[in-house]
Design an enzyme around this catalytic site. Structure first.
Site, short mmCIF file in Angstrom:
data_model
loop_
_atom_site.label_atom_id
_atom_site.label_comp_id
_atom_site.label_asym_id
_atom_site.label_seq_id
_atom_site.Cartn_x
_atom_site.Cartn_y
_atom_site.Cartn_z
N PHE B 121 0.86 -1.18 0.00
CA PHE B 121 0.00 0.00 0.00
C PHE B 121 0.90 1.23 0.00
O PHE B 121 1.77 1.36 0.86
CB PHE B 121 -0.88 -0.02 1.25
CG PHE B 121 -1.86 1.12 1.32
CD1 PHE B 121 -3.01 1.10 0.55
CD2 PHE B 121 -1.63 2.20 2.16
CE1 PHE B 121 -3.92 2.15 0.62
CE2 PHE B 121 -2.54 3.25 2.24
CZ PHE B 121 -3.69 3.22 1.46
N PHE B 154 9.25 5.04 1.32
CA PHE B 154 9.14 4.15 2.50
C PHE B 154 8.02 3.13 2.34
O PHE B 154 7.21 2.95 3.26
CB PHE B 154 8.86 4.95 3.79
CG PHE B 154 9.92 5.93 4.21
CD1 PHE B 154 11.24 5.78 3.80
CD2 PHE B 154 9.62 6.99 5.05
CE1 PHE B 154 12.22 6.68 4.21
CE2 PHE B 154 10.58 7.89 5.47
CZ PHE B 154 11.88 7.74 5.05
N GLY B 338 24.23 -5.97 30.38
CA GLY B 338 25.17 -5.81 29.27
C GLY B 338 24.92 -6.81 28.16
O GLY B 338 25.09 -6.51 26.97
N GLU B 361 2.14 3.70 9.69
CA GLU B 361 0.67 3.79 9.65
C GLU B 361 0.17 4.92 10.55
O GLU B 361 -0.86 4.81 11.21
CB GLU B 361 0.00 2.45 9.97
CG GLU B 361 0.13 1.50 8.79
CD GLU B 361 -0.79 0.31 8.84
OE1 GLU B 361 -1.95 0.44 9.28
OE2 GLU B 361 -0.34 -0.77 8.42
#
Ligand SMILES: Cc1cc2nc3c(=O)[nH]c(=O)nc-3n(C[C@H](O)[C@H](O)[C@H](O)COP(=O)(O)OP(=O)(O)OC[C@H]3O[C@@H](n4cnc5c(N)ncnc54)[C@H](O)[C@@H]3O)c2cc1C
Lengths: 262, 380
Positions: B121, B154, B338, B361
């Site tokens: 989309f 994107f 760590g 979105e």
């Protein structure tokens, strides 16, 4: 052409514990699963059908009514049909009586193309039922099959795993294969398969449905006698080295020197 | 918590979980490191019928709906948020067609998606992110055809997907009311893709530009009505934001699971760190927030499937779940100490993956704008 896959419901041996006092397995509360090697047989059965673009894949099992669960599992993976061979008269069967009964069920359905089985079941670990079944059906057998290189409706070329490599075997059909886990990666069930499995009822074969000699089934047909079951003494764990032959040889030589054997 | 799923919903959840556990987790670190697109996993999802679950039965689906999609995305993201996005991004590409496609379009595209063809989309552009109405991509009418020019930025699954819903301006003078949705197919002349973006997280997902250069497309490819493209995009998001929320939820659950397992076996001061109350209270908060997010997502997804949906509620699922995921994943790294900062352990990746759910979105700022506008309007 029918492609039969023999499957067995077994206790999940990864979970089974040992009763030291009685010298038996503690089976209570242990889940039942499809014998893991049989999943490879199911997958290969489906793949043969996909390769030939014909055939009917039928899973069959001899066991108590609950063994229906593993037939459902086979259906959810894409097997066409399932047969449950179940009757009190079959209880107590050893590998001979089992293979005799399976053979009678397969003969009843007929049109045998390929019979598949796992190389062994993880509970009994005998690896006998496959070969015995081929003998009963009077068809050729190839055990420890790791690859079906070629197959059509007349013949097949397969690779048989050995300790040192593999044999290439050509065989006519009908044929029985027992398969090892190198042969494929069993698929996960599909949703449509699971939905089909949910409502699936296997065909039930009882002793009266099969043309069997009463003296060859169940306990009566089982010449095997278990004398004693015991746990072998645990051996002390060895030491394990990994590496290439050259380095391993060096380590070994050092050890032997250390023990002052040379 | 028992959500009283139907047998089918339970099956979907279990199957997706099994795929995550057996197929996704073993490869997730490698795919993340090397940015490998998960075609092998897509094939497994295809074979397992999971692409069918959000598609209606008439189009070779298994019923359709947001809740089944949400359950699958949650479990797959529990395995890997990046790998799951090939699937979730396809759902985002499918929903505009499901919601607005005419019968011909549905017949043409939905069975393909049900059978595992990927979709995408494309709305965002360089100057139109949060301000999506500011898009510049132009669709100029030419008889029965439209000529598309512009660049989308994107875009998840771009280049890998076959089917694209793209929003372009058919009437630039009308702004948002001049936007129209088109279905494009990979291979159409003039449809090109930019280079793969190098991302912080979800690195097994691909993000690329979608470039349209004099792309000629027949008017039958218009999705919904001319001029309704922006509305179509917003309604699509109302259906898919719970999907992003469930991606966040899956990541959060995975981070909590990993942290608890680790804390039980990591000893300091002669005790497992899970025995320290400071750690235990973190677990309590993580677990509570995750369950709250889950309950909201499932309720909203169920409501949508029953025909009742609102931009506010869908935005709420995404804000809540993505903020929870970021917090939980950050705390999971903290609990690992760590080791959590090292790539050998899975939680640093979860923290990177969680971040995107607060951004795409619609950013969480934009989600809060949507929610607040509605609350103010509804409260008299
Ligand atoms: C990995 C990835 C995948 C994506 N996949 C897709 C895709 O498949 N399809 C697609 O169309 N898009 C996709 N996007 C685009 C994504 O939806 C946008 O990046 C997002 O909407 C934000 O837009 P922006 O990046 O332009 O940020 P901007 O809009 O420039 O926002 C910058 C900052 O300003 C804040 N801000 C902006 N306006 C306001 C306001 N009015 N009030 C308060 N704060 C505001 C934002 O919240 C943000 O913090 C993807 C993005 C990424 C990173």
């Amino acid at each position: 052409m029918n492609i039969f896959v023999c499957v067995k419901q077994v206790p999940n041996t990864a979970e089974v514990r040992w009763d030291f006092e009685k010298g038996t397995l503690i089976r209570e509360g242990v889940e039942s699963i499809c014998n893991p090697f049989d999943l490879y047989a199911i997958e290969e059965g489906i793949r043969i059908k996909e390769r030939l673009k014909k055939g009917n894949v039928i899973a069959l099992t001899m066991g108590p009514p609950q063994a229906e669960e593993i037939l459902k599992e086979a259906i959810s993976m894409g097997v066409d049909d399932g047969i449950l061979i179940s009757d009190r008269a079959f209880a107590g069967a050893d590998t001979l009586a089992t293979s005799y009964t399976l053979a009678k069920a397969i003969e009843k359905v007929g049109n045998v193309g390929v019979v598949l089985a796992g190389k062994q079941a993880i509970d009994g670990d005998t690896a006998q039922v496959g070969p015995e079944l081929a003998a009963m059906l009077a068809i050729p057998q190839v055990t420890y099959v790791r690859k079906i290189a070629e197959i059509d409706e007349e013949k097949a070329v397969v690779e048989r795993l050995t300790d040192y490599g593999y044999d290439v075997v050509e065989t006519q059909l009908p044929v029985l294969f027992t398969v090892v886990k190198e042969i494929n990666e069993p698929r996960l069930p599909s949703l449509r398969g699971k939905m089909k499995a949910r409502n699936f009822k296997p065909k039930l074969f009882t002793s009266s449905d099969l043309d069997v000699d009463e003296s060859k089934i169940g306990l009566a047909g089982s010449p095997t006698n278990v004398k004693r079951i015991f746990q072998p003494e645990l051996r002390k764990a060895g030491e394990k080295y990994e590496g290439d032959p050259e380095n391993l040889a060096k380590i070994l030589a050092e050890r032997i020197k250390g023990l002052k054997l040379i | 918590m028992n959500y009283f799923f139907t047998e089918e919903e339970q099956m979907i959840k279990e199957l997706a979980h099994k795929i995550a556990e057996e197929k996704i987790i073993p490869v997730r670190q490698k795919y993340d490191d090397e940015g490998i697109f998960p075609y092998d996993i897509v094939e497994i999802l295809r074979e397992s019928d999971l692409f069918r679950i959000f598609i209606p039965e008439e189009y070779e689906g298994l019923g359709g709906g947001v809740l089944p999609m949400v359950l699958a995305v949650e479990e797959l993201s529990w395995g890997c948020g990046g790998i799951a996005l090939a699937y979730a991004g396809t759902a985002l590409g499918a929903f505009p067609i499901i919601l607005f496609g005419n019968d011909d379009q549905k017949k043409k595209y939905l069975p393909k998606i049900a059978n595992g063809t990927l979709a995408a989309f494309a709305l965002t552009e360089a100057d139109a992110g949060s301000d999506a109405a500011n898009i510049k991509t132009r669709a100029k009418k030419d008889g029965d055809y439209y000529i598309l020019n512009g660049t989308k930025q994107f875009i998840t699954n771009a280049g890998e997907a076959e089917i694209y819903t793209v929003i372009a301006l058919t009437n630039p003078l009308k702004g948002a009311r001049g936007a129209t949705a088109f279905i494009l197919e990979k291979g159409m002349k003039g449809l090109e893709f930019g280079k793969k973006e190098n991302k912080m997280g979800i690195r097994a997902s691909v993000t690329r530009e979608v470039v349209m250069k004099d792309l000629r497309v027949h008017k039958s490819q218009i999705l919904g009505k001319e001029g309704r493209g922006f509305m179509l995009a917003m309604k699509t998001f109302d259906h898919t934001r719970p999907g992003v929320a469930s991606q966040a939820l899956g990541i959060a659950q995975a981070a909590l699971d990993a942290a608890v397992k680790y804390a039980k076996q990591r000893h300091q001061f002669g005790k497992p760190i899970a025995s320290f109350q400071a750690i235990q209270h973190m677990f309590a908060d993580m677990g509570t927030k995750i369950e709250a997010a889950r309950a909201l997502i499932y309720s909203v997804a169920r409501a949508i499937d029953k025909g009742s949906y609102s931009p506010k509620e869908s935005a709420m699922t995404k804000v809540l779940a993505s903020d929870v995921a970021m917090e939980v994943a950050t705390n999971a790294v903290q609990i690992f100490g760590g080791y959590g900062y090292m790539k050998e352990y899975p939680v640093e990746k979860m923290m990177r993956d969680a971040k995107i759910t607060q951004i795409y979105e619609g950013t969480n700022q934009i989600m809060r704008n949507i929610i607040a506008t509605r609350i103010i309007k509804e409260t008299r």
